[in-house]
Design an enzyme around this catalytic site. Structure first.
Site, PDB file in Angstrom:
ATOM      1  N   GLY A  74       0.901  -1.111   0.025  1.00 16.80           N
ATOM      2  CA  GLY A  74       0.082  -0.011   0.025  1.00 16.80           C
ATOM      3  C   GLY A  74       0.802   1.266  -0.144  1.00 16.80           C
TER       4      GLY A  74
ATOM      5  N   HIS B 163     -19.143  10.169   8.364  1.00 18.94           N
ATOM      6  CA  HIS B 163     -18.817  11.490   8.376  1.00 18.94           C
ATOM      7  C   HIS B 163     -20.017  12.254   8.228  1.00 18.94           C
ATOM      8  CE1 HIS B 163     -17.371  15.491   7.325  1.00 18.94           C
ATOM      9  NE2 HIS B 163     -16.199  15.140   7.508  1.00 18.94           N
TER      10      HIS B 163
ATOM     11  N   GLN C 134     -16.754   5.046  11.215  1.00 17.04           N
ATOM     12  CA  GLN C 134     -17.283   6.329  11.343  1.00 17.04           C
ATOM     13  C   GLN C 134     -17.997   6.751  10.313  1.00 17.04           C
ATOM     14  OE1 GLN C 134     -14.115  10.199  11.012  1.00 17.04           O
ATOM     15  NE2 GLN C 134     -15.042  10.002  13.293  1.00 17.04           N
TER      16      GLN C 134
ATOM     17  N   ALA D  55       0.739   6.269   4.890  1.00 14.89           N
ATOM     18  CA  ALA D  55       1.427   5.311   5.782  1.00 14.89           C
ATOM     19  C   ALA D  55       2.064   4.702   5.300  1.00 14.89           C
ATOM     20  CB  ALA D  55       0.496   4.853   6.625  1.00 14.89           C
ATOM     21  N   GLY D  56       2.282   3.955   4.028  1.00 10.88           N
ATOM     22  CA  GLY D  56       3.082   3.233   3.309  1.00 10.88           C
ATOM     23  C   GLY D  56       4.356   3.899   3.131  1.00 10.88           C
TER      24      GLY D  56
ATOM     25  N   GLU E  44     -14.864  18.691   6.889  1.00  9.36           N
ATOM     26  CA  GLU E  44     -15.343  19.484   8.242  1.00  9.36           C
ATOM     27  C   GLU E  44     -14.661  20.708   8.304  1.00  9.36           C
ATOM     28  OE1 GLU E  44     -15.217  16.463  11.341  1.00  9.36           O
ATOM     29  OE2 GLU E  44     -14.223  17.896  12.568  1.00  9.36           O
TER      30      GLU E  44
END
Lengths: 574, 232
Positions: free
Chosen positions: A11, A237, A235, A15-16, A250
């Site tokens: 990925g 949104h 979650q 993060a990856g 948001e």
């Protein structure tokens, strides 16, 4: 075909790429992704990354920590949250040093704005904590991280789809992936593997998530006996574009937009008198559902209005250009003048592959790590988000824990040799592909997926109870039977995207099962998990993390305690 | 609305030549073209192949030639395209299967311009300062999603595939005009080469093609100007 590396990243979102960057100077590293890295869904994140820089007003990481813990409805592990909020600050400076084009204050510092649930002095009033680059912060993070990985010569395998995780003698030994261009299987043999494959929002019909977000990493490890943590917390949104689910950040409310029902009433005044429209997402989504149920949706339909009309064109064009463009493109509405129809949209999996604070995957209630296996980002559950994630904390999470995973893996590959590899590592993947390609079934994958998404939306989304969840459990059995009879039309080798969609659907069904079983067993309401038959939080029985294993007899559940350090659980009011 | 979607098809495992597939179905006028492609793939012909991911114009997967113009399938609504729509792969890249083209060639050009911040000065403990005015100078070119729509709409690129192309120049601009970057000279050298920025003939197709609304030709003009006024 077998490739050997010191470390693999699965990925190539934020993060990856962060993990890859950390590892790049410590050995031979490859990043494998089913998309071109710049297509990853990190690029869709809009509003900002939370860090207590205090560029506009006083702020402290302790306040950020309190908000995150309270936002999580006290399910987050507080040692991990402390790391998240402390390291957020240096991480944002790192991004700036790598060239991320943040919006700026008049003095030239990184600009910050308010975001849901982020407060000063432990809940007194909103604080400007979200560091942003207009409303395309995720895009900038993804581009910057990819640029840094190119600079540091990370080896990319683009458009390779991971099908299986290899475990040998209690160690992670690599993965098997399908090269989309050729249809060939490739074994990647490595000392360490970091899963960073993102979320699974595509199990719901209305979602902000990309088509690609089918929870592949979670599903692949689950099928190898590794549990998933807290998957019942999903979650929604509050502000997705009606019917399409496209996210309106948001940041819109951070800049002053408000939600209104059919009477034009700013209804959040009744639900969260202090933070109003900037209350955490789970609360705002529930408030919208309640308004709709009580007949105050617009025109009796299941949506409400987001009102940006008072912000003025300059703020919209300077600070929220992308979402302004989405509204114009997809709704044909001028947000400076007209109200925008919005409804809650499936957005983020708080749960995922359980890890410790260094990203090491832990496989049981006793936190036993599986050597060489790491996970980070939305696919992982550290847990820093607990039962409900605060806005901006996903970007903090991918970077802080992407980095920690990469750093720990860098030490691991120095201290360890390559694990053994079985004689036929590709056997299981070959079987899966052969079975799907030779299927003579008559059920269209698209029909099965649509049933799954609609039923999950109806029975296991913002509100749930034993009745809807039991009904969903039955539906999933039916969906599984239909999946066993799935139809394939493309039996070719090259870029067989139908084959992939069917593989992804199989993963989504497994993950839906995990979500439903966890939700049925959790007889309380906490954060995003809202049981109408158990409307109160129950700390005596459920201040604990769920671990779900996929066994021969279906999903088996176990639990592990929550780490509480600074903040004792209290009632959650805003 | 009743739709006819005409799609340029080619499967190298089966077809000697490309062919046109025609698909008729009911759709909502507010559907995206991507929704229509998905409808064909999911309900009419499962072998149809294209790339897609985010479905709202930010990931850059689904650039293609739509009624003769480049665009993202997920950013165009059927009501604005008409009831008869022709879809083809982007021009100038090798077609791999149906609408899916070889992007390696495109990313090679991107990589060639050193698309990363280059600095030699020590990093401060906190952020480097940059005024809002300096930040604004390269704001437009930070929007690029590397979809390929501009480069494959460019006649100069069609005529000479070695030309670095508008997308790569946009990304060079993003760094050349960033006050924090210290790699300006090396990047300007690349832009000044035979296959660099001078191949642009200011045709403006790129501006029309960009789904992010980047003023690509202006960015190219600014890079040319930087070269002209460069200190020798």
């Amino acid at each position: 075909m077998v490739h050997r590396y010191d470390a693999l990243i699965i990925g190539a979102g934020g993060a990856g790429l962060m993990a890859a960057l950390q590892l790049s100077s410590h050995g031979r590293v490859a990043a494998i992704s089913k998309l071109y890295p710049t297509r990853s869904h990190t690029g869709a994140a809009q509003g900002g990354i939370g860090a207590a820089l205090g560029n506009h007003e006083e702020d402290h990481w302790e306040w950020h920590m309190f908000d995150t813990v309270k936002g999580s409805d006290y399910l987050a592990d507080q040692d991990a949250v402390e790391i998240l909020c402390r390291e957020a600050i240096e991480t944002v400076y790192d991004l700036e040093h790598w060239g991320l084009p943040f919006s700026r204050t008049p003095e030239g510092k990184i600009a910050q704005r308010p975001f849901g649930g982020h407060t000063r002095e432990f809940g007194k009033a909103p604080v400007r904590r979200s560091c942003y680059a207009a409303d395309r912060t995720g895009h900038m993070i993804l581009q910057t991280m990819y640029q840094q990985c190119l600079k540091n010569q990370v080896h990319f395998y683009d458009e390779y789809h991971v099908l299986d995780l290899l475990i040998e003698q209690g160690r992670c030994a690599g993965v098997v992936a399908l090269c989309l261009a050729t249809g060939e299987l490739h074994t990647f043999h490595a000392k360490a593997v970091v899963f960073a494959t993102g979320g699974c929002g595509r199990m719901f019909s209305v979602t902000s998530n990309a088509h690609a977000l089918t929870g592949d990493g979670m599903g692949v490890v689950l099928r190898r006996g590794i549990p998933l943590e807290d998957m019942e917390f999903f979650q929604f949104h509050p502000t997705g574009i009606y019917k399409m689910g496209i996210l309106l950040s948001e940041a819109a409310r951070g800049e002053g937009s408000v939600l209104r029902n059919k009477n034009g009433e700013r209804f959040m005044e009744r639900y969260a008198p202090t933070l109003l429209d900037l209350a955490p997402r789970d609360m705002v989504s529930r408030a919208i559902y309640r308004e709709i149920r009580e007949g105050r949706g617009i025109g009796g339909k299941n949506y409400v209005h987001l009102d940006m009309t008072h912000l003025g064109r300059e703020v919209l064009d300077m600070k929220l250009p992308d979402i302004t463009d989405f509204v114009r493109t997809y709704l044909g509405i001028e947000p400076a003048k007209e109200l925008i129809p919005v409804q809650p949209t499936a957005h983020y999996a708080m749960g995922g592959i359980p890890t410790d604070n260094d990203g090491r995957v832990v496989i049981d209630e006793k936190h036993t790590p599986l050597p060489g296996l790491y996970a980070a980002g939305e696919t992982a559950c550290v847990s820093v988000h607990g039962a409900n994630r605060l806005g901006t904390n996903s970007l903090v999470d991918i970077l802080v824990f992407g980095r920690r995973s990469g750093r720990h893996a860098a030490r691991f590959i120095k201290e360890n040799d390559l694990p053994p590899l079985s004689a036929k590592p590709e056997e299981r993947s070959r079987e899966i592909i052969a079975r799907l390609l030779s299927s003579q079934g008559q059920e269209r994958g698209a029909d099965i997926r649509e049933s799954l998404q609609n039923e999950m939306m109806d029975k296991a989304s913002v509100f749930r109870d034993a009745g809807t969840l039991m009904a969903m459990r039955e539906k999933l059995k039916e969906i599984r039977d239909r999946y066993a009879n799935v139809k394939i039309e493309d039996r070719g080798a090259k870029y067989n995207t139908q084959l992939l969609e069917i593989f992804e659907l199989g993963i989504l069904i497994d993950l839906a099962d995990v979500l439903v079983e966890g939700a049925l067993a959790r007889q309380e309401s906490r954060g995003a998990h809202s049981r109408e038959d158990f409307p109160k939080r129950d700390d005596a029985n459920f201040l604990k993390h769920t671990l779900a294993y996929l066994g021969p007899r279906g999903i088996q559940l176990a639990y592990k305690p929550v780490t509480v350090t600074r903040f004792e659980p209290k009632e959650r009011k805003y | 609305m009743q739709m006819t979607l005409k799609i340029r098809r080619f499967n190298p495992e089966k077809d000697a030549e490309p062919w046109w597939g025609e698909y008729q179905f009911e759709a909502e006028p507010t559907d995206r073209l991507l929704d229509a492609l998905n409808h064909v793939k999911w309900y009419l012909d499962g072998t149809l192949t294209y790339r897609r991911s985010c479905a709202h114009g930010v990931c850059g997967s689904d650039a293609m030639l739509i009624n003769g113009r480049n665009g993202l399938a997920c950013k165009l609504l059927l009501k604005n395209l008409g009831s008869r729509i022709t879809v083809e792969p982007m021009r100038g890249f090798r077609v791999i299967k149906d609408l899916l083209v070889d992007m390696e060639f495109f990313f090679d050009k991107y990589r060639a311009i050193k698309p990363y911040l280059i600095t030699n000065s020590p990093e401060p403990d906190q952020e480097r300062l940059q005024s809002p005015e300096d930040r604004e100078k390269f704001d437009d070119t930070t929007k690029c999603i590397l979809c390929g729509a501009c480069t494959t709409a460019c006649p100069s690129f069609w005529a000479n595939p070695d030309y670095v192309g508008p997308a790569a120049i946009v990304n060079a601009h993003r760094f050349i005009f960033d006050s924090r970057d210290e790699g300006k000279e090396e990047r300007l050298d690349i832009m000044n080469s035979t296959e660099g920025v001078w191949r642009c003939r200011t045709i403006f197709n790129c501006v029309e093609a960009c789904p992010r609304g980047i003023n690509v030709t202006r960015a190219i003009g600014e890079v040319k100007k930087a070269l002209l006024f460069r200190k020798a």
